[in-house]
Design a protein around this motif. Structure first.
Motif, PDB file in Angstrom:
ATOM      1  N   ARG A  84    -155.421 -32.129  21.580  1.00 55.74           N
ATOM      2  CA  ARG A  84    -157.224 -32.266  21.023  1.00 55.74           C
ATOM      3  C   ARG A  84    -157.426 -33.663  20.534  1.00 55.74           C
ATOM      4  N   PHE A  85    -156.302 -33.863  19.742  1.00 53.24           N
ATOM      5  CA  PHE A  85    -156.379 -35.004  19.091  1.00 53.24           C
ATOM      6  C   PHE A  85    -155.582 -36.102  19.884  1.00 53.24           C
ATOM      7  N   THR A  86    -156.183 -37.579  19.646  1.00 48.75           N
ATOM      8  CA  THR A  86    -155.424 -38.697  19.880  1.00 48.75           C
ATOM      9  C   THR A  86    -155.588 -39.548  19.049  1.00 48.75           C
ATOM     10  N   ILE A  87    -154.625 -40.571  18.962  1.00 44.99           N
ATOM     11  CA  ILE A  87    -154.880 -41.381  18.313  1.00 44.99           C
ATOM     12  C   ILE A  87    -154.701 -43.222  19.221  1.00 44.99           C
ATOM     13  N   SER A  88    -155.304 -43.711  18.395  1.00 50.42           N
ATOM     14  CA  SER A  88    -155.023 -45.692  18.844  1.00 50.42           C
ATOM     15  C   SER A  88    -155.437 -46.344  17.684  1.00 50.42           C
ATOM     16  N   ARG A  89    -155.046 -47.954  18.845  1.00 54.76           N
ATOM     17  CA  ARG A  89    -154.907 -48.742  17.510  1.00 54.76           C
ATOM     18  C   ARG A  89    -155.893 -49.410  18.091  1.00 54.76           C
ATOM     19  N   ASP A  90    -156.776 -50.868  17.358  1.00 55.42           N
ATOM     20  CA  ASP A  90    -156.683 -52.215  17.948  1.00 55.42           C
ATOM     21  C   ASP A  90    -156.318 -52.941  17.105  1.00 55.42           C
ATOM     22  N   ASN A  91    -155.460 -53.636  17.284  1.00 56.94           N
ATOM     23  CA  ASN A  91    -154.756 -54.084  16.210  1.00 56.94           C
ATOM     24  C   ASN A  91    -155.597 -55.755  16.216  1.00 56.94           C
ATOM     25  N   ALA A  92    -156.564 -56.476  16.565  1.00 55.31           N
ATOM     26  CA  ALA A  92    -156.973 -57.333  17.004  1.00 55.31           C
ATOM     27  C   ALA A  92    -158.417 -57.266  15.941  1.00 55.31           C
ATOM     28  N   LYS A  93    -158.490 -55.715  15.364  1.00 57.13           N
ATOM     29  CA  LYS A  93    -159.864 -55.818  14.617  1.00 57.13           C
ATOM     30  C   LYS A  93    -158.670 -54.821  13.307  1.00 57.13           C
ATOM     31  N   ASN A  94    -157.995 -54.902  13.382  1.00 54.21           N
ATOM     32  CA  ASN A  94    -156.904 -53.699  12.441  1.00 54.21           C
ATOM     33  C   ASN A  94    -157.873 -52.772  12.120  1.00 54.21           C
ATOM     34  N   THR A  95    -157.714 -51.544  12.982  1.00 57.68           N
ATOM     35  CA  THR A  95    -157.975 -51.019  12.784  1.00 57.68           C
ATOM     36  C   THR A  95    -157.160 -49.650  13.522  1.00 57.68           C
ATOM     37  N   VAL A  96    -157.143 -48.569  13.233  1.00 60.17           N
ATOM     38  CA  VAL A  96    -156.248 -47.298  14.194  1.00 60.17           C
ATOM     39  C   VAL A  96    -157.729 -46.557  13.931  1.00 60.17           C
ATOM     40  N   TYR A  97    -157.732 -45.446  14.742  1.00 62.87           N
ATOM     41  CA  TYR A  97    -158.794 -44.311  15.171  1.00 62.87           C
ATOM     42  C   TYR A  97    -157.809 -42.773  14.879  1.00 62.87           C
ATOM     43  N   LEU A  98    -158.826 -41.829  15.155  1.00 62.81           N
ATOM     44  CA  LEU A  98    -158.422 -40.244  15.176  1.00 62.81           C
ATOM     45  C   LEU A  98    -159.402 -40.139  16.176  1.00 62.81           C
ATOM     46  N   GLU A  99    -159.465 -39.655  17.921  1.00 64.57           N
ATOM     47  CA  GLU A  99    -160.340 -39.036  18.315  1.00 64.57           C
ATOM     48  C   GLU A  99    -159.987 -37.558  18.463  1.00 64.57           C
ATOM     49  N   MET A 100    -161.043 -36.895  17.730  1.00 68.16           N
ATOM     50  CA  MET A 100    -160.747 -35.473  17.929  1.00 68.16           C
ATOM     51  C   MET A 100    -161.978 -34.844  17.857  1.00 68.16           C
ATOM     52  N   ASN A 101    -161.092 -33.984  19.603  1.00 69.47           N
ATOM     53  CA  ASN A 101    -161.964 -32.844  20.397  1.00 69.47           C
ATOM     54  C   ASN A 101    -161.655 -31.549  19.598  1.00 69.47           C
ATOM     55  N   SER A 102    -162.923 -30.500  20.321  1.00 71.99           N
ATOM     56  CA  SER A 102    -162.553 -29.081  20.629  1.00 71.99           C
ATOM     57  C   SER A 102    -162.508 -28.834  18.771  1.00 71.99           C
ATOM     58  N   LEU A 103    -162.813 -29.406  18.022  1.00 72.52           N
ATOM     59  CA  LEU A 103    -162.413 -29.142  16.617  1.00 72.52           C
ATOM     60  C   LEU A 103    -162.867 -27.199  16.299  1.00 72.52           C
ATOM     61  N   LYS A 104    -161.851 -27.439  15.268  1.00 74.24           N
ATOM     62  CA  LYS A 104    -161.861 -26.019  14.355  1.00 74.24           C
ATOM     63  C   LYS A 104    -162.427 -25.240  13.172  1.00 74.24           C
TER      64      LYS A 104
END
Length: 124
Positions: A67-87
């Protein structure tokens, strides 16, 4: 020194999606393993997901796998957490964390750097 600032939390309905972001300061952001944790008031902080410095490996708690996906963009100094089908049980304050050791991030709550947290509330 790394300072982390989370954003993207909010109040949503069950089944909705949210994307959390965590922006890190400092030129060394790219060398750190990053993780997301969550905490409900009165309970211990729990691991949600983590990613190695080069995005080569990702890790998830069983409760969010698929349901969740983590990713990062080092050029933007950012890490993301995409959260789907939230409960409703995903309701918590979500924190990002950074440490030079991925195993510290995955296996403990003793990461060196922490953000201030962002609230996620999921209603049924």
């Amino acid at each position: 020194q790394v300072q982390l600032v989370e954003s993207g939390g909010g109040s949503v309905q069950a089944g909705d999606s949210l994307r959390l972001s965590c922006v890190g300061s400092g030129r060394t952001f790219s060398v750190y393993a990053m993780g997301w944790f969550r905490q409900v008031s009165g309970k211990e902080r729990e691991f949600v997901s983590a990613i190695t410095w080069n995005s080569g490996n990702t890790f998830y708690a069983d409760s969010v796998k698929g349901r969740f996906t983590i990713s990062r963009d080092n050029a933007k100094n950012t890490v993301y957490l995409e959260m789907n089908s939230l409960k409703p049980e995903d309701t918590a304050v979500y924190y990002c964390a950074a440490d030079s050791d991925i195993f510290v991030v995955v296996s403990t709550t003793r990461a060196r750097y922490w953000g201030q947290g962002t609230q996620v509330t999921v209603s049924s």
